[in-house]
Write an enzyme that holds these catalytic residues in place. Structure first.
Site, PDB file in Angstrom:
ATOM      1  N   GLU A  60      96.989  46.361  63.414  1.00 52.29           N
ATOM      2  CA  GLU A  60      95.978  47.418  63.458  1.00 52.29           C
ATOM      3  C   GLU A  60      94.583  46.838  63.645  1.00 52.29           C
ATOM      4  O   GLU A  60      93.752  47.413  64.356  1.00 52.29           O
ATOM      5  CB  GLU A  60      96.051  48.257  62.182  1.00 52.29           C
ATOM      6  CG  GLU A  60      97.322  49.101  62.117  1.00 52.29           C
ATOM      7  CD  GLU A  60      97.447  49.873  60.822  1.00 52.29           C
ATOM      8  OE1 GLU A  60      97.375  51.109  60.861  1.00 52.29           O
ATOM      9  OE2 GLU A  60      97.607  49.226  59.770  1.00 52.29           O
ATOM     10  N   GLU A  71     105.703  49.422  58.928  1.00 53.67           N
ATOM     11  CA  GLU A  71     105.534  50.190  57.688  1.00 53.67           C
ATOM     12  C   GLU A  71     106.711  51.122  57.376  1.00 53.67           C
ATOM     13  O   GLU A  71     107.112  51.239  56.203  1.00 53.67           O
ATOM     14  CB  GLU A  71     104.224  50.981  57.725  1.00 53.67           C
ATOM     15  CG  GLU A  71     102.976  50.161  57.469  1.00 53.67           C
ATOM     16  CD  GLU A  71     102.465  49.418  58.707  1.00 53.67           C
ATOM     17  OE1 GLU A  71     101.399  48.799  58.628  1.00 53.67           O
ATOM     18  OE2 GLU A  71     103.145  49.464  59.758  1.00 53.67           O
TER      19      GLU A  71
END
Length: 780
Positions: free
Chosen positions: A631, A651
């Site tokens: 990210e 995730e």
């Protein structure tokens, strides 16, 4: 009093208390059942079998532990009674005293002849049931929307207070304690000792009260000594100095006219007369008050109560001073001692909210019951009963006696005008501030494991405004100042800054230059107009924890603000990882200590939530870029990847979601379907596939990574930095415009584009071209 009709003379006729401690949590009684038993006990205490059927009014003190649609209605239904007045009363520790006083006034006015005040909680039962995973056979709980609505259900807390984590009474009362200690010239050590000695007096009374929750009577040394079983809650208070709400208790009292008491055959020495009382309030928000070492409302109430007995507090031979935290009776005793109270008078009849138990808003009901027993026994003749609600907010006192009053009950009991007249100027509260400030009061918040989370300071600016800020637990010098047992820090000077979490932080002494502080978790190198930042936690795969995030946020703040720095490269130390993302091990350990873990306001690495386009940043991905690491790379403007680089948003594989921008940036960069293929599976992909998908700009051997990233940086720096920033802003903001036409029209109005048009660079470019020379960019 002979001229007053007995049916206009209010008396406490009956009392009832219940304590519930079953060995099996499944057998615990629900709050309404406890309250019903307390009223039955009051009826038994009166000796009048029909007492409850004669009630004109039942008022139920604000109940917290179980959600009922109509608690007082359910209670009366259980008892088979239907009084004309059934009230679910307000929250607040002074509520039972207010209800007592108001019931007495209704009797004095001839409106009613009998009223009951009742309350009860069963928080201990609920806690044990949750631990044992037992479903309690209680009245079905209703939704919050269906539950009875009552006054003062929540404390008025300002945004400034919430920002530093001060949201609960246990955080606020210590602010008063520390301010009072300073005002009295006490060291923190001496202040704690005086609180412990006072609390030991409460504990000794609770030990002899059959309805008390704790009856062990610890001494002052035990109360003051921090230990595993007596951990700090909020400095300076350990567990044995705070209210204990984990109880199953209910209490009730019945107020009637003297005429009804006589009619029921109750002996005169069993009734307790209500002489009168007083009430006043402070502003609801504790930060909207003049100071923290006193309460003008409390002073006015206690002074008025003393006036009722002739102006000398020495007339009282019994007291109940509200006792959720030591500072409340400390403040009260300071006033009463000035008015003549003797040290031999015990401050409590019941035992206090720590030792007797703190059934939330209902402790003072039990205090009334205990006071009535003292007056009936002949041990005492005249009692002051003082209750407090909110956080030093609402104050109410009544005078009770075994003897009739010498004057009728006064219809007006508010002393608010006196309290308001004595209140000083209230400082303006600032929610944003940077600069010098001195400590007005303070505390330190602790986790459930006894770990110091952070300090809290209420401050005064040089202009007299009030500011609230944190003291970070990483700032050992400032935190030690707050915890110094030999010296109260109130009045000490320091400076407030706004940290990378967008929170106000106070640091002792002179303002500190953050840019000069050594970096522990990253390195920064400046080469001309280029800034090279290296995440330096190779032993943890360069994972992000709060300290690293804070350092990187400050580094990129400085980079964006430095006019001489035009481009940045972000990479990771070692050969294995750019960054493996959030440090889950550190997060688990911090949460176990009771700490809340969050990224800075500008996000992971100070980049994922940095919404102002600013200067270009290049990610040189030298290995794993997983989760938050990926990210962060996506938040950069370019990604140069080593052939060994690996990318993923894993995730979902651990029950989480990529909420640091990955779910939003990746579809924008490579398209919806391709992004979904990576997001929904958590699949790992290599650098070559990243290049094919379009989020990687170039793939090179690992040994060529930094040279390639620098080549890209040099090509960017060969252009006008003003043009680069304006172009970047137009691209990113243009993506958010509804249509291409609107983006086309809006681009000239963007800040960086306007800055370009005003810059020296816009003139230098054409001039250098016409003079056949390399441009000399100024970046301004």
């Amino acid at each position: 009093m002979k001229s007053i009709s007995p049916d206009r003379v209010p008396v406490i006729l009956a009392i009832g208390e219940v304590i519930d401690r079953p060995a099996d949590p499944a057998l615990a009684r629900e709050p309404v059942a406890l309250m019903a038993d307390a009223l039955r006990a009051a009826q038994s205490d009166s000796g009048a079998p029909a007492l409850l059927s004669l009630l004109d009014s039942v008022e139920l003190v604000g109940q917290v532990s179980w959600r009922y649609r109509d608690p007082v209605g359910s209670l009366c239904e259980r008892l088979g009674i239907a009084p004309g007045r059934m009230i679910n009363a307000s929250m607040g520790g002074e509520t039972p005293i207010r209800l007592l006083h108001e019931a007495a006034l209704r009797i004095a006015a001839g409106e009613i002849q009998a009223a009951a005040v009742v309350g009860g909680e069963a928080i201990n039962a609920l806690g044990k049931a949750r631990q044992s995973k037992i479903k309690l056979d209680w009245t079905p709980v209703v939704s919050r929307e269906q539950a009875a609505r009552i006054d003062f259900e929540s404390l008025p807390i300002s945004a400034a207070s919430k920002a530093v984590g001060v949201t609960d009474p246990v955080h606020i009362y210590p602010l008063y304690e520390n301010a009072l200690q300073a005002a009295q010239g006490e060291t923190p050590e001496a202040g704690l000792r005086s609180a412990a000695v006072l609390w030991a007096r409460y504990a000794a009374v609770a030990a002899s009260n059959p309805y008390a929750w704790l009856r062990t009577s610890p001494g002052a040394d035990e109360i003051a000594t921090v230990s595993e079983s007596n951990r700090l809650i909020s400095y300076p208070y350990p567990k044995l100095m705070v209210a204990n709400p984990s109880v199953n208790q209910a209490g009730a009292f019945v107020v009637t006219s003297l005429a009804l008491a006589r009619k029921l055959g109750v002996a005169e020495d069993r009734v307790v007369h209500i002489w009168g009382g007083a009430a006043a309030q402070e502003p609801g928000d504790y930060l909207a008050r003049g100071g923290f070492d006193h309460s003008t409302a409390q002073n006015a109430v206690l002074e008025a109560a003393v006036e009722l007995v002739g102006g000398r507090a020495s007339a009282f031979d019994a007291m109940e001073l509200y006792s959720c935290f030591p500072v409340v009776p400390k403040l009260a005793l300071k006033t009463l001692q000035r008015l003549g109270i003797g040290s031999e008078v015990a401050p409590t009849a019941a035992g206090g909210l720590t030792f007797f138990g703190g059934p939330l808003n209902n402790y003072m009901t039990h205090a009334v019951c205990a006071t009535v027993r003292k007056l009936r026994s002949g041990e005492s003749r005249l009692a002051l009963v003082y209750g407090q609600g909110g956080v030093v907010s609402k104050h109410h006192a009544v005078v009770l006696s075994s003897q009739p009053a010498s004057a009728p009950l006064a219809a007006e009991y508010s002393v608010q005008p006196s309290a308001d007249a004595a209140r000083g100027a209230i400082p303006e509260l600032l929610e944003r501030y940077t600069g010098p400030a001195v400590i007005e009061t303070h505390t330190v918040l602790y986790s459930s494991k006894g770990h110091a989370l952070h300090g809290v300071v209420v401050l005064k600016t040089p202009a007299g405004e009030r500011v609230m800020a944190k003291v970070l637990n990483s700032d050992a010098v400032s935190l030690a100042l707050l915890l110094d047992a030999a010296r109260n820090p109130i009045g000490c000077a320091g400076h407030v800054r706004i940290d990378t979490y967008d929170k106000l932080v106070w640091e002792s002494g002179a303002a500190r230059d953050r840019s000069d502080l050594p970096k522990k978790f990253c390195t920064v190198e400046r080469d001309g107009h280029l800034t090279i930042v290296t995440i330096n936690r190779p032993e943890a795969m360069n994972a992000f924890h709060p300290m690293l995030n804070e350092e990187l946020a400050e580094v990129f703040d400085e980079f964006q603000q430095d006019p001489e720095q035009w481009v940045a490269i972000l990479t990771g130390a070692g050969t294995k990882a750019f960054s493996s993302g959030n440090d889950l091990k550190h997060t688990a350990e911090a949460m176990a200590r009771g700490e809340w873990v969050e990224p800075p306001a500008s996000g992971f690495a100070g980049l994922t939530s940095r919404w102002t386009p600013g200067k270009p940043v290049i990610a040189a991905v030298n290995g794993v870029a997983m989760g938050g690491g990926f990210e962060v790379a996506l938040a950069c403007d370019l990604i140069i990847a080593a052939e060994s680089a690996v990318f993923a948003l894993p995730e979902p594989k651990v029950g989480l979601a990529a909420l640091a921008g990955g779910l939003l940036r990746l579809p924008r960069e490579i398209g919806l379907k391709k992004a979904m293929g990576l997001i929904l599976t958590g699949r790992r992909i290599g650098a070559a596939e990243g290049y094919a998908l379009g989020f990687v700009n170039e793939v090179v051997p690992a040994e060529a990574l930094m040279a390639t990233a620098k080549r890209w940086a040099e090509e960017i720096m060969a252009c006008s930095p003003m043009s680069v920033r304006a172009s970047k802003e137009a691209v990113l903001k243009g993506l958010d415009e509804p249509t291409l036409e609107q983006a086309y029209g809006a681009q000239v109005r963007y800040p960086a584009m306007r800055a370009l048009f005003r810059s020296a660079d816009i003139r230098e470019g054409p001039l250098a071209f016409s003079q056949k020379r390399a441009p000399q960019w100024k970046g301004r």
